[in-house]
Design a protein around this motif. Structure first.
Motif, short mmCIF file in Angstrom:
data_model
loop_
_atom_site.label_atom_id
_atom_site.label_comp_id
_atom_site.label_asym_id
_atom_site.label_seq_id
_atom_site.Cartn_x
_atom_site.Cartn_y
_atom_site.Cartn_z
N ASN A 16 0.82 -1.21 0.00
CA ASN A 16 0.00 0.00 0.00
C ASN A 16 0.86 1.26 0.00
OD1 ASN A 16 0.97 -0.19 2.57
ND2 ASN A 16 -1.00 0.13 3.59
N GLN A 17 2.16 1.11 -0.16
CA GLN A 17 3.08 2.25 -0.26
C GLN A 17 4.04 2.03 -1.43
OE1 GLN A 17 4.80 2.40 3.70
NE2 GLN A 17 3.40 4.05 4.24
N PRO A 18 3.56 2.00 -2.66
CA PRO A 18 4.43 1.70 -3.79
C PRO A 18 5.53 2.74 -3.99
CG PRO A 18 2.30 2.48 -4.55
CD PRO A 18 2.18 2.26 -3.07
N TRP A 19 5.31 3.97 -3.53
CA TRP A 19 6.32 5.02 -3.69
C TRP A 19 7.61 4.69 -2.94
CZ3 TRP A 19 1.53 5.56 -1.46
CH2 TRP A 19 1.50 5.67 -0.07
N VAL A 20 7.50 3.96 -1.84
CA VAL A 20 8.70 3.58 -1.08
C VAL A 20 9.52 2.57 -1.89
CG1 VAL A 20 9.55 2.48 1.03
CG2 VAL A 20 7.61 4.05 1.14
N ALA A 21 8.87 1.54 -2.39
CA ALA A 21 9.56 0.52 -3.17
C ALA A 21 10.12 1.12 -4.47
CB ALA A 21 8.63 -0.65 -3.48
N GLU A 22 9.35 1.99 -5.12
CA GLU A 22 9.81 2.63 -6.36
C GLU A 22 11.07 3.46 -6.10
OE1 GLU A 22 8.88 2.15 -9.38
OE2 GLU A 22 6.79 1.51 -9.35
N THR A 23 11.08 4.18 -4.98
CA THR A 23 12.24 5.01 -4.64
C THR A 23 13.45 4.14 -4.34
OG1 THR A 23 10.80 6.75 -3.81
CG2 THR A 23 13.10 6.81 -3.09
N ARG A 24 13.25 3.07 -3.61
CA ARG A 24 14.37 2.16 -3.31
C ARG A 24 14.91 1.52 -4.58
NH1 ARG A 24 11.68 -0.27 2.04
NH2 ARG A 24 12.24 1.42 3.44
N LEU A 25 14.03 1.13 -5.45
CA LEU A 25 14.45 0.55 -6.72
C LEU A 25 15.25 1.58 -7.53
CD1 LEU A 25 14.27 -2.02 -8.36
CD2 LEU A 25 12.07 -1.26 -9.24
N ALA A 26 14.77 2.81 -7.54
CA ALA A 26 15.48 3.88 -8.25
C ALA A 26 16.87 4.10 -7.65
CB ALA A 26 14.68 5.17 -8.18
N GLN A 27 16.98 4.03 -6.33
CA GLN A 27 18.29 4.21 -5.69
C GLN A 27 19.24 3.08 -6.08
OE1 GLN A 27 16.67 4.66 -1.75
NE2 GLN A 27 16.77 6.89 -1.85
N CYS A 28 18.73 1.88 -6.22
CA CYS A 28 19.56 0.77 -6.69
C CYS A 28 20.05 1.03 -8.11
CB CYS A 28 18.78 -0.55 -6.65
SG CYS A 28 18.43 -1.16 -5.00
N TYR A 29 19.15 1.48 -8.97
CA TYR A 29 19.54 1.78 -10.35
C TYR A 29 20.53 2.94 -10.42
CZ TYR A 29 16.19 -1.49 -12.40
OH TYR A 29 15.52 -2.63 -12.77
N SER A 30 20.37 3.91 -9.54
CA SER A 30 21.31 5.03 -9.51
C SER A 30 22.72 4.55 -9.16
CB SER A 30 20.87 6.09 -8.50
OG SER A 30 19.75 6.78 -8.97
N GLN A 31 22.79 3.63 -8.22
CA GLN A 31 24.10 3.12 -7.81
C GLN A 31 24.79 2.34 -8.92
OE1 GLN A 31 23.33 0.98 -4.17
NE2 GLN A 31 23.26 2.85 -2.97
N THR A 32 24.01 1.75 -9.83
CA THR A 32 24.60 1.01 -10.94
C THR A 32 24.67 1.86 -12.21
OG1 THR A 32 22.47 0.03 -11.54
CG2 THR A 32 23.86 -1.23 -10.01
N GLN A 33 24.50 3.17 -12.04
CA GLN A 33 24.59 4.15 -13.13
C GLN A 33 23.53 3.96 -14.22
OE1 GLN A 33 26.85 6.65 -12.67
NE2 GLN A 33 27.19 5.60 -10.74
N GLU A 34 22.43 3.31 -13.88
CA GLU A 34 21.32 3.15 -14.83
C GLU A 34 20.32 4.27 -14.57
OE1 GLU A 34 20.30 -1.20 -15.61
OE2 GLU A 34 21.33 -1.30 -13.67
N THR A 35 20.73 5.48 -14.96
CA THR A 35 19.98 6.67 -14.58
C THR A 35 18.61 6.75 -15.25
OG1 THR A 35 21.14 7.97 -16.24
CG2 THR A 35 22.03 8.01 -14.00
N ASN A 36 18.47 6.22 -16.46
CA ASN A 36 17.15 6.26 -17.11
C ASN A 36 16.14 5.44 -16.32
OD1 ASN A 36 18.02 7.94 -19.15
ND2 ASN A 36 18.40 6.28 -20.59
N LEU A 37 16.55 4.26 -15.87
CA LEU A 37 15.66 3.42 -15.07
C LEU A 37 15.40 4.05 -13.71
CD1 LEU A 37 17.06 -0.11 -15.97
CD2 LEU A 37 14.81 0.81 -16.56
#
Length: 132
Positions: A16-37
């Protein structure tokens, strides 16, 4: 992996809080330099909850690092309207205004950073990197 675990949470019908998971997923992609994702997932997080401060800060950071300074400023302004700034968001705002050529606002943010967060890593960086 961490990404698959986050995807499971994101796909869960009980999430019921998809924004939290989306943000965490984005942070993972940022760390792997996948900025578009990363950007795609941050937009999804903010679509689900437009006042989620970690997503706004992540978008501010991502925009700054992608040299999208007007967008970084926009996310900073949204962040400020919602809550109290922190050293990282203020540092990014200072750097963004410097990149945009706004010396006056940059100096204000620099002073605010040094006054409100004198012991932060960002304040130390400001003292050594910016001598004005």
């Amino acid at each position: 992996s961490g990404l698959s675990m986050i995807r499971e949470v994101l796909d869960s019908a009980q999430n019921n809080q998809p924004w939290v998971a989306e943000t965490r997923l984005a942070q993972c992609y940022s760390q792997t330099q996948e900025t578009n994702l990363a950007e795609q997932h941050l937009h999804q997080a903010l679509a689900a909850r437009d006042d989620y401060m970690p997503a706004l800060l992540a978008m501010q950071k991502l925009s700054y690092h992608n040299h999208q300074y007007p967008q970084a400023r926009e996310f900073w302004q949204r962040y400020c309207r919602i809550g109290k700034v922190n050293a990282e968001s203020l540092w990014l705002a200072l750097q963004t205004e410097r990149a945009l050529g706004n010396a006056e606002l940059s100096a204000i943010y620099r002073q605010q950073l040094l006054t409100e967060f004198p012991d932060s890593v960002q304040a130390q960086q400001t003292r050594t990197a910016i001598s004005n």
